[in-house]
Design an enzyme around this catalytic site. Structure first.
Site, PDB file in Angstrom:
ATOM      1  N   LYS A  61      -1.115  -7.852  -9.114  1.00 35.12           N
ATOM      2  CA  LYS A  61      -2.301  -7.416  -8.158  1.00 35.12           C
ATOM      3  C   LYS A  61      -1.584  -6.090  -7.079  1.00 35.12           C
ATOM      4  O   LYS A  61      -0.569  -6.193  -6.287  1.00 35.12           O
ATOM      5  CB  LYS A  61      -2.246  -9.189  -7.301  1.00 35.12           C
ATOM      6  CG  LYS A  61      -3.589  -9.304  -6.237  1.00 35.12           C
ATOM      7  CD  LYS A  61      -3.692  -8.044  -5.225  1.00 35.12           C
ATOM      8  CE  LYS A  61      -3.210  -8.365  -4.116  1.00 35.12           C
ATOM      9  NZ  LYS A  61      -2.837  -7.470  -3.123  1.00 35.12           N
TER      10      LYS A  61
ATOM     11  N   SER B 166       5.782  -7.027   3.851  1.00 35.41           N
ATOM     12  CA  SER B 166       6.119  -6.837   4.677  1.00 35.41           C
ATOM     13  C   SER B 166       6.439  -8.431   4.308  1.00 35.41           C
ATOM     14  O   SER B 166       6.921  -9.510   3.836  1.00 35.41           O
ATOM     15  CB  SER B 166       5.090  -7.458   5.762  1.00 35.41           C
ATOM     16  OG  SER B 166       4.750  -8.288   5.166  1.00 35.41           O
TER      17      SER B 166
ATOM     18  N   CYS C  92       9.563   1.749   3.428  1.00 35.99           N
ATOM     19  CA  CYS C  92      10.404   0.963   3.747  1.00 35.99           C
ATOM     20  C   CYS C  92      11.963   1.539   4.191  1.00 35.99           C
ATOM     21  O   CYS C  92      12.771   0.618   4.524  1.00 35.99           O
ATOM     22  CB  CYS C  92      11.008  -0.370   2.262  1.00 35.99           C
ATOM     23  SG  CYS C  92      10.967   0.118   1.094  1.00 35.99           S
TER      24      CYS C  92
ATOM     25  N   GLU D 265       9.675  -4.382  12.733  1.00 41.62           N
ATOM     26  CA  GLU D 265       9.064  -3.214  11.978  1.00 41.62           C
ATOM     27  C   GLU D 265       7.591  -2.045  12.894  1.00 41.62           C
ATOM     28  O   GLU D 265       6.867  -3.061  12.516  1.00 41.62           O
ATOM     29  CB  GLU D 265       8.896  -3.129  10.543  1.00 41.62           C
ATOM     30  CG  GLU D 265       8.706  -2.330   9.476  1.00 41.62           C
ATOM     31  CD  GLU D 265       8.739  -2.616   8.320  1.00 41.62           C
ATOM     32  OE1 GLU D 265       7.674  -3.977   7.934  1.00 41.62           O
ATOM     33  OE2 GLU D 265       9.013  -1.732   7.388  1.00 41.62           O
TER      34      GLU D 265
ATOM     35  N   PHE E 228       0.811  -0.973   0.164  1.00 39.36           N
ATOM     36  CA  PHE E 228      -0.389  -0.113   0.314  1.00 39.36           C
ATOM     37  C   PHE E 228       0.956   0.920   0.193  1.00 39.36           C
ATOM     38  O   PHE E 228       0.114   2.426  -0.141  1.00 39.36           O
ATOM     39  CB  PHE E 228      -0.958  -0.187   1.011  1.00 39.36           C
ATOM     40  CG  PHE E 228      -0.057   0.788   2.554  1.00 39.36           C
ATOM     41  CD1 PHE E 228      -0.029   1.630   2.469  1.00 39.36           C
ATOM     42  CD2 PHE E 228       0.199  -0.308   3.448  1.00 39.36           C
ATOM     43  CE1 PHE E 228       1.068   1.853   4.041  1.00 39.36           C
ATOM     44  CE2 PHE E 228       1.251  -0.204   4.572  1.00 39.36           C
ATOM     45  CZ  PHE E 228       1.393   1.026   4.652  1.00 39.36           C
TER      46      PHE E 228
ATOM     47  N   GLU F 242      -3.961  -3.737  -1.787  1.00 43.53           N
ATOM     48  CA  GLU F 242      -6.468  -3.455  -1.787  1.00 43.53           C
ATOM     49  C   GLU F 242      -6.326  -1.883  -1.331  1.00 43.53           C
ATOM     50  O   GLU F 242      -8.150  -1.635  -1.068  1.00 43.53           O
ATOM     51  CB  GLU F 242      -7.262  -4.844  -1.436  1.00 43.53           C
ATOM     52  CG  GLU F 242      -6.712  -5.126   0.004  1.00 43.53           C
ATOM     53  CD  GLU F 242      -5.609  -6.104   0.231  1.00 43.53           C
ATOM     54  OE1 GLU F 242      -4.445  -5.499  -0.378  1.00 43.53           O
ATOM     55  OE2 GLU F 242      -5.628  -6.686   0.971  1.00 43.53           O
TER      56      GLU F 242
HETATM   57  P1  NAD Z   1       1.800  -6.501   3.202  1.00 38.26           P
HETATM   58  O1  NAD Z   1       2.512  -7.775   3.007  1.00 38.26           O
HETATM   59  O2  NAD Z   1       0.519  -6.560   4.186  1.00 38.26           O
HETATM   60  O3  NAD Z   1       1.122  -6.700   1.604  1.00 38.26           O
HETATM   61  C1  NAD Z   1       1.956  -6.986   0.555  1.00 38.26           C
HETATM   62  C2  NAD Z   1       1.368  -6.871  -0.656  1.00 38.26           C
HETATM   63  O4  NAD Z   1       0.844  -8.562   0.203  1.00 38.26           O
HETATM   64  C3  NAD Z   1      -0.660  -6.924  -0.973  1.00 38.26           C
HETATM   65  O5  NAD Z   1      -1.057  -6.774  -2.141  1.00 38.26           O
HETATM   66  C4  NAD Z   1      -1.649  -7.606  -0.080  1.00 38.26           C
HETATM   67  O6  NAD Z   1      -3.011  -7.927  -0.910  1.00 38.26           O
HETATM   68  C5  NAD Z   1      -0.855  -9.452  -0.542  1.00 38.26           C
HETATM   69  N1  NAD Z   1      -1.373  -9.910   0.698  1.00 38.26           N
HETATM   70  C6  NAD Z   1      -1.010  -9.531   1.517  1.00 38.26           C
HETATM   71  N2  NAD Z   1      -1.540 -10.625   2.965  1.00 38.26           N
HETATM   72  C7  NAD Z   1      -1.287 -11.876   1.961  1.00 38.26           C
HETATM   73  C8  NAD Z   1      -1.286 -13.420   2.112  1.00 38.26           C
HETATM   74  N3  NAD Z   1      -1.288 -13.475   3.304  1.00 38.26           N
HETATM   75  N4  NAD Z   1      -1.472 -14.146   0.766  1.00 38.26           N
HETATM   76  C9  NAD Z   1      -0.587 -13.443  -0.037  1.00 38.26           C
HETATM   77  N5  NAD Z   1      -0.934 -12.202  -0.102  1.00 38.26           N
HETATM   78  C10 NAD Z   1      -0.823 -11.481   0.784  1.00 38.26           C
HETATM   79  O7  NAD Z   1       2.599  -5.243   3.181  1.00 38.26           O
HETATM   80  P2  NAD Z   1       1.766  -3.613   3.226  1.00 38.26           P
HETATM   81  O8  NAD Z   1       1.355  -3.614   4.480  1.00 38.26           O
HETATM   82  O9  NAD Z   1       0.958  -3.557   1.818  1.00 38.26           O
HETATM   83  O10 NAD Z   1       3.105  -2.658   2.560  1.00 38.26           O
HETATM   84  C11 NAD Z   1       4.253  -2.174   4.121  1.00 38.26           C
HETATM   85  C12 NAD Z   1       4.968  -3.427   4.268  1.00 38.26           C
HETATM   86  O11 NAD Z   1       6.297  -3.906   2.927  1.00 38.26           O
HETATM   87  C13 NAD Z   1       6.408  -3.343   4.672  1.00 38.26           C
HETATM   88  O12 NAD Z   1       6.183  -3.960   5.543  1.00 38.26           O
HETATM   89  C14 NAD Z   1       6.865  -2.762   4.135  1.00 38.26           C
HETATM   90  O13 NAD Z   1       8.378  -2.408   4.940  1.00 38.26           O
HETATM   91  C15 NAD Z   1       7.066  -3.520   3.360  1.00 38.26           C
HETATM   92  N6  NAD Z   1       7.838  -2.704   1.625  1.00 38.26           N
HETATM   93  C16 NAD Z   1       9.291  -3.224   1.188  1.00 38.26           C
HETATM   94  C17 NAD Z   1       9.180  -2.657   0.615  1.00 38.26           C
HETATM   95  C18 NAD Z   1      11.076  -2.788   0.172  1.00 38.26           C
HETATM   96  O14 NAD Z   1      11.649  -2.356  -1.540  1.00 38.26           O
HETATM   97  N7  NAD Z   1      11.715  -3.743   0.605  1.00 38.26           N
HETATM   98  C19 NAD Z   1       9.116  -0.960   0.040  1.00 38.26           C
HETATM   99  C20 NAD Z   1       7.680  -0.966   0.115  1.00 38.26           C
HETATM  100  C21 NAD Z   1       7.038  -1.906   1.450  1.00 38.26           C
END
Ligand code: NAD
Length: 498
Positions: A172, A225, A280, A382, A148, A175
């Site tokens: 994808k 994450s 991040c 985090e 997000f 959401e």
């Molecule tokens: P998230 O892991 O909750 O979601 C990321 C994606 O995974 C979304 O599209 C979500 O719909 C999907 N997802 C969520 N739960 C899932 C599951 N159980 N099974 C399959 N898919 C699933 O992350 P977020 O809250 O959207 O974003 C924040 C996180 O992203 C933080 O941890 C941040 O550090 C990380 N991030 C990392 C970078 C990087 O380059 N390393 C960059 C941006 C964000």
């Protein structure tokens, strides 16, 4: 209520079986509803991409690059609308959204260079009348799953490069804030991309699992994450796919006793609290070397933090906006509570933030916590909110040990005037992206982005030169056109030139 759908085969489409509310985090009000794709919808998107692939892979690379040139122009033309869409669902202030968009556009600019970086490698006369070359072929259908916090920039890390290399893409997005991402698909169509080459499915785990298990999908890029990144990497690779999965972070800044403190404070404020700390690469831990600099740092930060402004995304005077959801706000506050309970000192407390007129928004004020130690939960995990923690250590070696021992290794920075210390730090620190007096060392589009340890699963970084390698498969061809007059004997030993 406006419905946000999917983009498949060049058209917006909807599947209403399951939907989810989308909120404006600045007000706490629901603004839209997003369709949550069924497995069948995702399969349709994969089928559209698969059908578009043969023609797209054979389209001359210069023509594929021209679509990206046009796409860049359209992104610039629609910048205000894109920033508004980002702000309304993510909450980041419009000036910050403009920065996100610009960093994304730079990835499109890099992708425009595909005719150059896909040229391959050629060697003439590797043997008698034998030439050999390597070329970089597209993989086929590839998928991206994005978080997000950068609904425009992170997708732009992925699909322009994948597409310009000749692949077809299924994205994808998160959401939680899908509108700006979906709008990119419409612009790409306007730029002349053939239908089916780029598809977007909104959804949750059902959509992700369908992408992970479908045999037609050749590669998966993920950003999000760490627990989900690990799951994605394990599942994708176990079904034979290429995968890069970028995860979470805990980014430390070492503040050396000789650092220019006034500049350090300005730099830390932006890097810790910009975008509400939901980056991040946000600097969330300051490691002060020596009590004298620690006391001065905490004092100056505390004073300057009083002047920070947070509030509605559309007000350009604000420094940062809300966090993404009510649940996330509760989680961030929970981390501050736990640090306090474990003995840290909350110097500036943002737990009760409520900007006038936006009391229902998901705001957490800038928070400063001193005397944090490495055994605290708030340090190990985090937080992803506007919270800066200070750890006090006696030496630079101790500071570096802390960073090297942490499970994450995304970004880090050292503030110093000492070149020798900086050089030692950049050489020995166990982190993928390192700054020297640069708080957010996010590589530019013509380098590549990635962390170490549990911040990245996979071998290649995102975007830039590594992106081009991730989205292509090397093929090496060795070719000979022998003279038809020459008759050759059978050779059983390994061919050599000796
Ligand atoms: P998230 O892991 O909750 O979601 C990321 C994606 O995974 C979304 O599209 C979500 O719909 C999907 N997802 C969520 N739960 C899932 C599951 N159980 N099974 C399959 N898919 C699933 O992350 P977020 O809250 O959207 O974003 C924040 C996180 O992203 C933080 O941890 C941040 O550090 C990380 N991030 C990392 C970078 C990087 O380059 N390393 C960059 C941006 C964000």
């Amino acid at each position: 209520m406006d419905m946000i759908g999917h983009f498949i085969q060049g058209k917006l489409c909807y599947d209403y079986a399951r939907t989810q509310a989308v909120y404006n985090p600045s007000t706490g009000e629901q603004s839209k509803e997003v369709a949550i794709a069924s497995a069948e919808t995702v399969e349709q998107a994969i089928a559209a991409a698969q059908a578009a692939f043969p023609e797209w892979r054979d389209t001359p690379v210069i023509k594929r690059a021209r679509v990206m040139f046009k796409f860049k122009e359209l992104l610039e033309q629609h910048a205000d609308k894109i920033c508004e869409l980002i702000g309304a669902e993510h909450g980041k202030i419009v000036h910050d959204a403009a920065g996100e968009l610009q960093r994304g556009i730079e990835n499109v600019e890099y992708a425009c260079g595909a005719p150059e970086f896909l040229k391959g490698e050629f060697s003439k006369n590797v043997g008698p009348s034998i030439d050999s070359w390597s070329e970089f072929q597209p993989l086929g259908v590839v998928a991206g799953i994005t978080p997000f916090n950068f609904p425009v920039m992170v997708p732009l890390w992925m699909f322009p490069m994948a597409i310009v290399c000749g692949n077809c893409f299924v994205l994808k997005p998160s959401e939680k804030d899908p509108s700006s991402t979906l709008f990119l698909a419409e612009l790409l169509k306007q730029a002349g991309l053939p239908d089916g080459v780029f598809n977007v499915v909104n959804g949750d785990k059902v959509a992700v699992d369908t992408l992970l298990h479908d045999r037609r999908v050749q590669a998966v890029s993920f950003v999000g994450s760490t627990p989900i990144a690990e799951y994605i990497y394990q599942t994708a690779t176990s079904t034979g796919k290429r995968c890069q999965a970028l995860g979470g972070a805990k980014n430390h800044a070492i503040v050396m006793p000789d650092a220019d403190l006034e500049n350090v404070v300005s730099s830390l404020l932006g890097a810790a609290f910009g975008s509400s700390g939901e980056r991040c690469m946000a600097l969330s831990v300051a490691v002060a070397v020596g009590d004298e600099i620690a006391d001065a740092l905490v004092h100056q930060l505390g004073e300057r933090m009083q002047g920070l402004k947070y509030g509605h995304f559309a007000n350009k005077d604000n420094d940062f906006g809300p966090v993404i959801t009510a649940e996330h706000k509760a989680k961030v506050i929970g981390h501050i509570d736990s640090a306090e309970q474990q003995g840290a000192t909350v110097v500036v407390d943002g737990r009760h933030a409520a900007p006038e007129g936006y009391e229902n928004g998901y705001f957490v004020g800038a928070t400063l916590i001193d005397h944090v130690s490495s055994d605290m939960l708030s340090y190990k995990q985090e937080i992803f909110g506007p919270v800066l923690q200070v750890i006090r250590v006696a030496t630079m070696q101790e500071a570096m040990q802390l960073i090297n021992d942490h499970e994450y290794g995304n970004g880090t920075c050292i503030y110093t005037r000492d070149g020798e210390a900086a050089r030692y730090f950049t050489d020995h620190i166990q982190v993928g992206m390192v700054g020297v007096n640069v708080p957010l060392p996010v590589p530019v589009a013509y380098h590549s982005f990635g962390g170490w340890k549990r911040s990245l699963f996979g071998d290649l970084y995102a975007y830039g030169p590594d992106g081009a390698r991730f989205y292509t498969r090397r093929k090496t061809i060795t070719q000979r056109w022998p003279s038809s007059n020459v008759r050759e004997g059978v050779q059983f030993s390994m061919p050599t030139l000796n």
